[in-house]
Design a protein around this motif. Structure first.
Motif, PDB file in Angstrom:
ATOM      1  N   VAL A 141      17.781 -14.547  27.774  1.00 27.59           N
ATOM      2  CA  VAL A 141      16.385 -14.991  27.795  1.00 27.59           C
ATOM      3  C   VAL A 141      15.921 -14.975  29.246  1.00 27.59           C
ATOM      4  O   VAL A 141      16.454 -15.716  30.084  1.00 27.59           O
ATOM      5  CB  VAL A 141      16.230 -16.416  27.209  1.00 27.59           C
ATOM      6  N   ARG A 142      14.962 -14.122  29.541  1.00 35.67           N
ATOM      7  CA  ARG A 142      14.484 -14.026  30.921  1.00 35.67           C
ATOM      8  C   ARG A 142      13.718 -15.288  31.290  1.00 35.67           C
ATOM      9  O   ARG A 142      12.839 -15.738  30.564  1.00 35.67           O
ATOM     10  CB  ARG A 142      13.597 -12.797  31.104  1.00 35.67           C
ATOM     11  N   GLN A 143      14.070 -15.864  32.434  1.00 34.37           N
ATOM     12  CA  GLN A 143      13.461 -17.086  32.915  1.00 34.37           C
ATOM     13  C   GLN A 143      12.358 -16.764  33.934  1.00 34.37           C
ATOM     14  O   GLN A 143      12.316 -15.675  34.499  1.00 34.37           O
ATOM     15  CB  GLN A 143      14.522 -17.971  33.580  1.00 34.37           C
ATOM     16  N   PRO A 144      11.457 -17.716  34.168  1.00 35.13           N
ATOM     17  CA  PRO A 144      10.454 -17.510  35.213  1.00 35.13           C
ATOM     18  C   PRO A 144      11.134 -17.205  36.542  1.00 35.13           C
ATOM     19  O   PRO A 144      12.221 -17.712  36.829  1.00 35.13           O
ATOM     20  CB  PRO A 144       9.715 -18.857  35.263  1.00 35.13           C
ATOM     21  N   GLN A 145      10.518 -16.364  37.330  1.00 31.17           N
ATOM     22  CA  GLN A 145      11.107 -15.939  38.594  1.00 31.17           C
ATOM     23  C   GLN A 145      11.310 -17.119  39.541  1.00 31.17           C
ATOM     24  O   GLN A 145      10.422 -17.963  39.693  1.00 31.17           O
ATOM     25  CB  GLN A 145      10.212 -14.898  39.270  1.00 31.17           C
ATOM     26  N   LYS A 146      12.475 -17.164  40.157  1.00 28.54           N
ATOM     27  CA  LYS A 146      12.746 -18.217  41.139  1.00 28.54           C
ATOM     28  C   LYS A 146      12.104 -17.866  42.483  1.00 28.54           C
ATOM     29  O   LYS A 146      11.641 -16.749  42.687  1.00 28.54           O
ATOM     30  CB  LYS A 146      14.251 -18.392  41.322  1.00 28.54           C
ATOM     31  N   TYR A 147      12.089 -18.812  43.370  1.00 30.33           N
ATOM     32  CA  TYR A 147      11.646 -18.603  44.755  1.00 30.33           C
ATOM     33  C   TYR A 147      10.209 -18.093  44.831  1.00 30.33           C
ATOM     34  O   TYR A 147       9.875 -17.227  45.635  1.00 30.33           O
ATOM     35  CB  TYR A 147      12.586 -17.635  45.485  1.00 30.33           C
ATOM     36  N   LYS A 148       9.352 -18.650  43.966  1.00 29.84           N
ATOM     37  CA  LYS A 148       7.964 -18.201  43.928  1.00 29.84           C
ATOM     38  C   LYS A 148       7.267 -18.277  45.285  1.00 29.84           C
ATOM     39  O   LYS A 148       6.617 -17.297  45.702  1.00 29.84           O
ATOM     40  CB  LYS A 148       7.178 -18.986  42.875  1.00 29.84           C
ATOM     41  N   PRO A 149       7.374 -19.392  46.022  1.00 32.02           N
ATOM     42  CA  PRO A 149       6.698 -19.435  47.332  1.00 32.02           C
ATOM     43  C   PRO A 149       7.173 -18.342  48.281  1.00 32.02           C
ATOM     44  O   PRO A 149       6.387 -17.786  49.049  1.00 32.02           O
ATOM     45  CB  PRO A 149       7.058 -20.829  47.872  1.00 32.02           C
ATOM     46  N   PHE A 150       8.463 -17.987  48.180  1.00 36.20           N
ATOM     47  CA  PHE A 150       9.047 -16.982  49.072  1.00 36.20           C
ATOM     48  C   PHE A 150       8.438 -15.608  48.819  1.00 36.20           C
ATOM     49  O   PHE A 150       7.925 -14.956  49.722  1.00 36.20           O
ATOM     50  CB  PHE A 150      10.564 -16.945  48.880  1.00 36.20           C
TER      51      PHE A 150
END
Length: 285
Positions: free
Chosen positions: A193-202
Motif C-alpha cells: 500500500v503506497r503511503q503519502p510521500q515522506k519529507y514533504k518540506p524537503f
C-alpha cells in the motif's frame, strides 16, 4: 482484432524482478502488440524488445558496482544519485561495454512507449521508443529521472522527470490505445500500500521550481490506489493478468547488494514459471 499490451512498472533496483520475467518471456517467445514502461521499467523493456536476454541483469548486479552508476559521490558531483548518462549513455551506446541492440529494438514490431512526467505541467507524456536515435537514449533517461535524486532530463526542448510521478502504472494509456488484454508487471507484492510521500518540506524546497511536479508527488499515493483498484477490476473481467512478487524481498529502490538483487531477479523467474501456463491460456483467448 485483439490487441495485447504489456505494462512494466518502475521501482529502481526492485525492477530486477520484472527483468527476470521479461527474460522468461524471451525464452518462451512471448511478445505483445504494445509495451509501456515506467522509469526503470522503460529501460528493462529496451533489452526485452532488443531480444537481449540477461542484459538487464548485468545492470542490476554488475554495473551498479561501478562508482559512476549510483551513489552520493555522483549526487555531490552532478546533482543526480543515479548517473543516467552513464547508465543509458556510456554503457548503453554502441561504443559502450554493453550496448543495446539498436537495430533489433527499432525493428521490433511492438509499439514501445516510455512514460515521463513533463516538469512544467506535471502531466504524463508517453515518449515513443521508435523515435530514439542511435546512441541517444534520453527518452529512457527522462522516464527514469526520479525527482530530488536526479536532475530533469531535457528532450525536444522540454524537461522531464520520472514517469512514475504522474502515471505509475499506465493502464488507461493502454486501454485508450485499444489494448483489450493487459499483462502488468508490478515491482511490489500485492499487499503493498503506497503511503503519502515522506519529507514533504524537503522536496517542496528542492523542487520549488517545479510546482506541478510537487503536486503530483503529494497525491501520488491516491492515484496509485486508484490504478491498483482499476487493475483488480480488469482482472475480475478477465482482461488483465498480473505478476507481482510472491514474497517481500530485501531490495529497495537504491539497493546495492548484488546477492539480494539477484534473488529478486530469481523471484521473477520463479513467479513466471509458476504462472506460465495460466498466462499462456490468458493470451490465447
Amino acid at each position: 482484432m485483439s490487441k495485447s499490451g504489456l505494462i512494466v512498472e518502475g521501482g529502481g533496483m526492485k525492477c530486477a524482478y520484472s527483468a527476470g520475467i521479461l527474460d522468461r518471456f524471451l525464452d518462451d517467445g512471448i511478445c505483445f502488440d504494445e509495451c509501456i514502461g515506467v522509469s526503470a521499467g522503460s529501460g528493462n523493456l529496451a533489452s526485452y524488445l532488443a531480444n537481449q536476454r540477461e542484459r538487464n541483469l548485468h545492470f542490476y548486479t554488475i554495473y551498479q558496482k561501478h562508482p559512476e552508476y549510483l551513489g552520493m559521490r555522483n549526487y555531490l558531483k552532478t546533482g543526480s544519485y543515479f548517473n543516467l548518462q552513464y547508465i543509458y549513455g556510456t554503457i548503453t551506446n554502441s561504443t559502450g561495454i554493453d550496448p543495446v541492440d539498436y537495430q533489433t529494438l527499432m525493428d521490433n514490431p511492438a509499439e514501445y512507449y516510455l512514460t515521463a512526467t513533463n516538469a512544467e505541467t506535471g502531466k504524463a507524456e508517453y515518449l515513443c521508443g521508435k523515435d530514439m536515435k542511435k546512441d541517444d537514449f534520453r527518452a529512457i533517461m527522462a522516464s527514469c529521472a526520479i525527482p530530488v535524486v536526479c536532475k530533469p532530463i531535457e528532450l525536444n526542448g522540454k524537461l522531464y522527470f520520472d514517469g512514475g510521478v504522474s502515471d505509475s502504472i499506465p493502464v488507461q494509456k493502454a486501454l485508450d490505445d485499444g489494448c483489450d488484454k493487459l499483462v502488468v508487471l508490478l515491482e511490489n507484492p500485492r499487499s503493498f500500500v503506497r503511503q503519502p510521500q515522506k519529507y514533504k518540506p524537503f522536496y517542496h524546497v528542492i523542487l520549488r521550481n517545479y510546482p506541478e511536479v510537487v503536486k503530483k508527488i503529494d497525491d501520488r499515493h491516491l492515484r496509485y490506489y486508484e490504478v491498483i483498484a482499476q487493475i483488480k477490476k480488469l482482472e475480475a473481467k478477465g482482461k488483465a493478468f498480473v505478476f507481482a512478487p510472491s514474497q517481500t524481498g530485501k531490495v529497495k529502490t537504491t539497493t546495492k547488494d548484488s546477492q539480494d538483487i539477484h534473488e529478486q531477479y530469481n523471484l521473477g523467474v520463479a513467479d513466471y514459471d509458476a504462472g506460465r501456463e495460466e498466462l499462456k491460456e490468458f493470451l490465447s483467448r
